[in-house]
Design a protein around this motif. Structure first.
Motif: not given
Length: 235
Positions: A172-189
């Motif tokens: 949930e945190t990763a998806e919320a942040l993804r919409s705020e930046v140009d790219e999100l790298v997070c191997p473990l979600t």
């Protein structure tokens, strides 16, 4: 429900976490317009591995969590360099805090942020991020409040691109942040997280001494050529 970490997903320590972020970020290797900004203290060992492997600059984005006075582990917000303040409305609804106590937390954390700025950066000039590609790195995310404050602080300087790279964060945190930046790298979600440390074998606290040592090593090496991107792929 999140599964228990497997031998493939468990992170040995922060250095191992950083090395796992290198391959997804290979396109940024050896670029003078790219800078890695670590969120101290725990993000520094992670970011150091990335900056070293990719031969790119390393510096800091100072951020402090604003913990709920009665439940310090819950972030009611965060502050970042440049006077940035982010509130976690959900946390404040669950744990109401009066203005005086809120202001006291902000004052305390601002003092610690300024202390770290002086101790860690040792008089280095302020960051100039306009038209730069900025990679923000921490050792993991929980609510994401601190990273969101960092993103806002970076965005205020008009960078060319904002990338967030972290080894682990709840989905949930990763998806919320993804919409705020140009790219999100997070191997473990994982779908939920008891704690960031749950995904590490060694999650011992990073000291001021370790932060300063890694920064000095990175800054001394900035002018030394590193391996090519192809060589990194062949490792």
């Amino acid at each position: 429900m999140s599964k228990s970490p497997s031998l493939q997903t468990i992170l040995r320590d922060r250095a191992d976490a950083g090395r796992r972020l290198v391959e997804p970020l290979l396109e940024y290797a050896h670029r003078p317009d790219v800078i890695v900004l670590a969120l101290p203290r725990g993000g520094v060992p992670v970011a150091y591995e990335v900056a070293r492997a990719l031969d790119i600059r390393l510096d800091l984005m100072l951020v402090r969590k604003l913990g709920v006075p009665t439940r310090e582990e819950f972030a009611m917000g965060a502050i970042a360099s440049g006077g940035i303040q982010i509130l976690n409305e959900d946390a404040l609804r669950a744990h109401p805090v009066d203005q005086a106590r809120f202001n006291a937390v902000v004052t305390r954390e601002t003092q610690e942020l300024l202390r770290r700025e002086q101790v860690y950066r040792e008089g280095r000039p302020p960051l100039q991020l306009k038209d730069q590609v900025v990679i923000l790195i921490d050792d993991g995310l929980a609510t994401g409040a601190s990273m969101m404050a960092a993103v806002h602080a970076v965005r205020a300087q008009a960078p060319a691109r904002i990338v967030v790279a972290v080894p682990v964060a709840p989905l949930e945190t990763a998806e919320a942040l993804r919409s705020e930046v140009d790219e999100l790298v997070c191997p473990l979600t994982p779908e939920w997280m008891m704690s960031i440390g749950y995904w590490y074998l060694d999650f011992s606290q990073t000291s001021d001494t370790e932060v300063i040592d890694l920064l000095q090593r990175a800054w001394q090496r900035e002018s030394v050529p590193g391996p090519s991107a192809q060589e990194l792929r062949d490792v």
